[in-house]
Design an enzyme around this catalytic site. Sequence first.
Site, short mmCIF file in Angstrom:
data_model
loop_
_atom_site.label_atom_id
_atom_site.label_comp_id
_atom_site.label_asym_id
_atom_site.label_seq_id
_atom_site.Cartn_x
_atom_site.Cartn_y
_atom_site.Cartn_z
N TYR A 53 32.63 31.76 53.52
CA TYR A 53 33.58 31.30 52.50
C TYR A 53 34.70 32.31 52.36
O TYR A 53 34.45 33.51 52.30
CB TYR A 53 32.88 31.15 51.14
CG TYR A 53 32.82 29.71 50.71
CD1 TYR A 53 33.99 29.00 50.45
CD2 TYR A 53 31.60 29.04 50.59
CE1 TYR A 53 33.95 27.67 50.08
CE2 TYR A 53 31.56 27.71 50.22
CZ TYR A 53 32.74 27.03 49.97
OH TYR A 53 32.70 25.72 49.61
N GLU A 55 37.90 31.60 50.24
CA GLU A 55 38.95 31.00 49.40
C GLU A 55 40.04 32.03 49.10
O GLU A 55 39.74 33.19 48.80
CB GLU A 55 38.36 30.49 48.09
CG GLU A 55 37.54 29.23 48.29
CD GLU A 55 36.76 28.87 47.04
OE1 GLU A 55 36.43 29.77 46.26
OE2 GLU A 55 36.47 27.68 46.86
N ASP A 207 57.39 16.29 60.53
CA ASP A 207 55.96 16.26 60.82
C ASP A 207 55.85 16.12 62.34
O ASP A 207 56.06 15.02 62.88
CB ASP A 207 55.31 15.09 60.08
CG ASP A 207 53.85 14.90 60.46
OD1 ASP A 207 53.38 15.56 61.41
OD2 ASP A 207 53.18 14.08 59.81
N THR A 233 49.59 18.63 63.04
CA THR A 233 48.19 18.75 63.41
C THR A 233 48.15 19.67 64.63
O THR A 233 49.19 20.00 65.20
CB THR A 233 47.57 17.39 63.80
OG1 THR A 233 48.37 16.82 64.83
CG2 THR A 233 47.50 16.44 62.63
N LYS A 236 46.48 17.42 68.95
CA LYS A 236 47.05 16.34 69.77
C LYS A 236 47.67 17.00 71.02
O LYS A 236 46.94 17.56 71.81
CB LYS A 236 48.06 15.56 68.93
CG LYS A 236 47.41 14.90 67.69
CD LYS A 236 48.40 14.05 66.95
CE LYS A 236 47.80 13.18 65.89
NZ LYS A 236 47.36 13.82 64.68
N ARG A 242 40.74 20.48 65.76
CA ARG A 242 41.20 19.50 64.76
C ARG A 242 41.57 20.26 63.49
O ARG A 242 40.68 20.71 62.75
CB ARG A 242 40.04 18.54 64.52
CG ARG A 242 40.32 17.29 63.80
CD ARG A 242 39.18 16.32 64.01
NE ARG A 242 39.28 15.73 65.33
CZ ARG A 242 40.10 14.73 65.65
NH1 ARG A 242 40.87 14.19 64.75
NH2 ARG A 242 40.12 14.25 66.87
N1 PLP Z 1 51.11 13.05 60.92
C1 PLP Z 1 51.26 12.32 62.03
C2 PLP Z 1 52.63 12.07 62.56
C3 PLP Z 1 50.14 11.79 62.68
O1 PLP Z 1 50.29 11.05 63.77
C4 PLP Z 1 48.86 12.06 62.14
C5 PLP Z 1 47.65 11.54 62.79
O2 PLP Z 1 47.62 10.83 63.71
C6 PLP Z 1 48.78 12.80 60.97
C7 PLP Z 1 49.92 13.29 60.38
C8 PLP Z 1 47.48 13.01 60.28
O3 PLP Z 1 46.64 13.82 60.92
P1 PLP Z 1 45.07 13.84 60.56
O4 PLP Z 1 44.51 12.61 61.14
O5 PLP Z 1 44.64 15.08 61.20
O6 PLP Z 1 44.97 13.87 59.07
#
Ligand code: PLP
Length: 441
Positions: A53, A55, A207, A233, A236, A242
């Site tokens: 842990y 935090e 994002d 993320t 990918k 993950r």
């Molecule tokens: N943002 C985008 C553009 C995504 O394609 C995804 C997932 O496919 C996410 C956020 C969310 O990711 P997670 O599934 O890890 O929460």
Amino acid sequence: MFVNNLVTVDKEVSNLINEEFNRQKCNIELIASENFTSLAVRECLGSVLTNKYSEGRPNRRYYGGNEVIDKIELLCENRALEAFGLNSTEWAVNVQPYSGSPANFAVYTGLLNPGDRIMGLDLPSGGHLSHGFETEKKKISATSIYFQSKPYKVNSDGWIDYDELEINATDFKPNILICGASAYPRDFDYKRLREIADKIGAYLMADIAHISGLVVTKQMNNPFEYCDIVTSTTHKTLRGPRSGMIFVKKQDGNDRKINEAVFPGLQGGPHNHQIAGLAVQLKEVQKEEFKEYIKKVISNAQFLGEELKKLGFELSTDGTDNHLLLIKLKNFGITGSKMEKVCELVNISLNKNCVPGDKSALSPTGIRIGTPCMTTRGMNNEGWIKLAHWLKKCVDICVERQNRLGKKLRDWGKNIEEDVSIKELREEIINYCKELNFYEN
Ligand code: PLP
């Protein structure tokens, strides 16, 4: 207690993991958001780091015993900034988000008040749930429950219409303008988005979950040049564990606000095994070898796209700049669900997806396919050509069944497992997949 391994303790789960291992090995994985991470990253995920842990922020934890964890998290942060070419006086990064959706929610929680406004690409246009998705009848994502949301869309050819985006943004005046997508085969015009955000006094957030591997290797436009916040993320195209990351410009105390939103606002203890795995991958992505991999991911997507077009497939935007293709199936008269089903039965994993012109998000007429996984497995041009023909064969099976049994999904799918052409194609694909690289070779 400490000596018993999984197969001794729980054969059932052990067998299921083996089953999934074999599924992955014998499948053509075309889910655009997936990848096969390295053994090194997997070692971190299965390490003792999961026990601890921690935090709080590095060197300011709520529990003792974090001297090693602090080193790991700081290493991960430094590598994240270094990998994306960022200066630590200008940018901060938080590597604690459990994944992409929590990372995005932490940004909104940190920088906005409940009821403030966000604007992102609509889900049926290729956007993500966590950019404020709601339907006319229902607020689907918590990001639309706690914040007001109005999306922008792609035009009938599949491209983001920046002029219309500007009109809508000027009218709605979001506090955060979001760019980034889950199913958009083209790059973003960050400069134009910055101009629009400045005009309405909004933060600009990118994002880059899908494209972070392409951004880190400079194969796509650089969002850091124009954005205030960049989230991602890490599992990918980046090919890590993950997990999630938030990069934020150190202005107006925004880094502190976002750190506090992550913890104690939304999360508890960070997942240290993920953070270590991410640190490892952030070292990996800076190597020439990873850049070569990403270049192949893109050239493979473009090559496959051209091969598919030769066979009569239509692509949204007529091609791709990145790792994915959005394929329209309307000209074949079939839905994405039917194509997904037949592909699944022949060991090709892909997903149905909305494409421009779809009336209902519930019955999309397209599919989305990505090249990251099979590029990791070393699929060559010969393989991509084979795949194009296999996908066409899947279309032909869908059409033949539709002509013979009718359009209704229940009639169309009757005894589909017994279909001889499906069984034959499956065998061919399994044999092909066994020849490709996987973890043990
Ligand atoms: N943002 C985008 C553009 C995504 O394609 C995804 C997932 O496919 C996410 C956020 C969310 O990711 P997670 O599934 O890890 O929460």
